[in-house]
Design an enzyme around this catalytic site. Structure first.
Site, mmCIF file in Angstrom:
data_model
loop_
_atom_site.group_PDB
_atom_site.id
_atom_site.type_symbol
_atom_site.label_atom_id
_atom_site.label_comp_id
_atom_site.label_asym_id
_atom_site.label_seq_id
_atom_site.Cartn_x
_atom_site.Cartn_y
_atom_site.Cartn_z
ATOM 1 N N CYS A 224 0.922 -1.256 0.011
ATOM 2 C CA CYS A 224 -0.099 0.292 -0.040
ATOM 3 C C CYS A 224 1.566 0.784 0.363
ATOM 4 O O CYS A 224 0.204 2.035 -0.576
ATOM 5 C CB CYS A 224 -0.982 0.166 1.558
ATOM 6 S SG CYS A 224 -0.581 -0.164 3.166
ATOM 7 N N THR A 225 2.204 1.555 0.915
ATOM 8 C CA THR A 225 2.902 2.381 0.685
ATOM 9 C C THR A 225 3.504 2.685 -0.739
ATOM 10 O O THR A 225 3.459 3.893 -1.367
ATOM 11 C CB THR A 225 4.228 2.214 1.857
ATOM 12 O OG1 THR A 225 2.966 1.505 2.934
ATOM 13 C CG2 THR A 225 4.782 3.482 2.032
#
Length: 448
Positions: A224-225
């Protein structure tokens, strides 16, 4: 010993008299001759014959050095100054400005030139009696006949993947009816102030694949980062490596030693960084992130290279016990971050090693987990570290990450629970197109 040796062929005198160039009589080699012409405190009288035999062995042996970087430069220099006359070096990289602070065989004028060629020419110029043959390219491009030429192989690599490949190749070459097919592998590695030197006798002692769990896989950055809120230049590189490559080049196996592949990742990461106003993405950083390179320290390289060359000298001359004798210590660790400290131990050969063993490895799986969860875990399992695994049983395919057609047809299995497709006690195998010589054999055990 090495510091006393002078370049061969250079006119010089000793006490006013010209030196002979005979390696067995020249005063230039007097310290080595003194060492090899008598029994030592640790020599085996039944195995070691002092005098001409070890001197001829060291002059006639052919050594292959893999890698001409920080470790490789030190190794080439040490071998030439220790009396080895026939050396080959293979490296596919070219010299970068960032190499000059520790890879002492290179100069600013050499930037952009092949490391193997420049390193070979530099050492031969300083030690004319030594012939070093450079090979510019990947180790994977050479066949078994090439590796069969050498008496000893020494690795000075910064890549676990390349180590695994040469290890599997040397193991596969061993023919029990041909003793010359067994090529001792000496491997050196450094991580900052830490380092290791190990000696492997393929099929006889613990190999690199047996020891893979000592190289912990790097911690993964949450997807997600990478996908939504990158904050560091490394995140942009990982995004290009893990996400964008799969989207745009999934049919091409990423080769972290291929400059074209690294350049594509670098340029893609640059565009990502500009989008999020992140600075600092460089080609060298891209290499470091993708290959998990830890910055090198020159003094650590010198210590580990000396240990590797010392083992090569002992193996070729039998002048002292060497690491790797079956049943004895085969692994030396140097820990310079806490003190100047080394210790050795025996890493045991594993019967379930996917390269040199012959037994499957038991694995405990949660029957309610999905096959996809297991496939994802293979990248971080210490004994596997496979990024694009293929899984199959004797009768059927479970999942293939490549090629695209097989991936599409086996993709539905990723959502199925493992108990639905694997019975307890059933055997299955895992491999990765990047390591065709490595096949992991597992036997299913169910637990929570």
């Amino acid at each position: 010993m090495a510091a006393t040796l002078q370049p061969e062929g250079v006119a010089r005198t000793l006490n006013g008299h010209p030196e002979s160039e005979d390696s067995t009589t020249s005063p230039r080699w007097s310290h080595m001759n003194r060492l090899l012409s008598r029994q030592g405190a640790y020599t085996d009288p039944d195995e070691y014959e002092p005098g001409a035999t070890p001197l001829n062995n060291i002059s006639n042996s052919r050594i292959l050095v893999i890698g001409a970087g920080g470790l490789g430069c030190e190794i080439l220099k040490n071998l030439a100054l220790s009396g080895f006359r026939h050396i080959d070096v293979i490296d596919m990289d070219t010299i970068d400005v960032s190499n000059l602070n520790r890879q002492f065989l290179f100069r600013e004028k050499d930037v952009g030139s092949p490391k193997a060629s420049v390193a070979a020419n530099f050492v031969m110029k300083r030690c004319p009696g030594c012939t070093i043959t450079p090979h510019v390219g990947k180790i994977q491009d050479k066949d078994e006949d090439f590796y069969m030429q050498f008496n000893v192989v020494i690795c000075g690599l910064d890549s676990i993947e390349a180590r695994r490949w040469i290890n599997a190749t040397l193991v596969s070459m061993v023919d029990m009816d041909n003793p010359d097919s067994l090529k001792p592998l000496i491997d050196g590695g450094t991580e900052g102030f830490k380092g290791q030197a190990r000696v492997i006798f393929p099929t006889m002692t613990s190999c690199i694949e047996c020891q893979l769990d000592m190289h912990a896989p790097r911690a993964a950055v949450p997807l997600c980062t990478l996908a939504t809120i990158p904050r560091q230049p490394q995140h942009c590189i990982e995004w290009a490596h893990i996400i964008k490559w799969e989207e745009e080049r999934k049919d091409i196996i990423l080769d972290t030693d291929d400059p074209e592949h690294i350049t594509w990742l670098y340029q893609t990461a640059i565009q990502r960084a500009k989008q999020f106003k992140i600075e600092g993405v460089t080609y060298s950083m891209t290499q470091g992130v993708v290959k998990n390179i830890i910055p090198a320290i020159a003094s650590t390289n010198a210590i580990i290279a000396a240990a590797c060359c010392n083992e090569a000298f002992k193996i070729v001359t039998s002048s002292a016990p060497f690491l790797g004798n079956p049943g004895q210590n085969n692994y030396m660790l140097y820990t310079g971050d806490s003190s100047v400290y080394t210790y050795t131990f025996e890493h045991q050969k594993k019967d379930d090693c996917p390269v040199c063993g012959n037994l499957p490895k038991g694995i405990t799986l949660d029957p309610e987990s999905t096959l996809g969860e297991f496939v994802e875990s293979l990248a971080e399992r210490p004994e596997a570290q496979l990024k694009k695994p293929n899984l199959r049983t004797e009768e059927r395919s479970l999942y293939y990450s490549t090629p695209a057609g097989l991936e599409e047809s086996t993709r539905p299995n990723l959502k199925r629970k493992v108990r639905e497709i694997l019975a307890e006690g059933e055997e299955f195998v895992v491999n990765d197109p990047s390591f065709p010589e490595v096949t992991l054999k597992y036997v299913v055990r169910y637990g929570t």
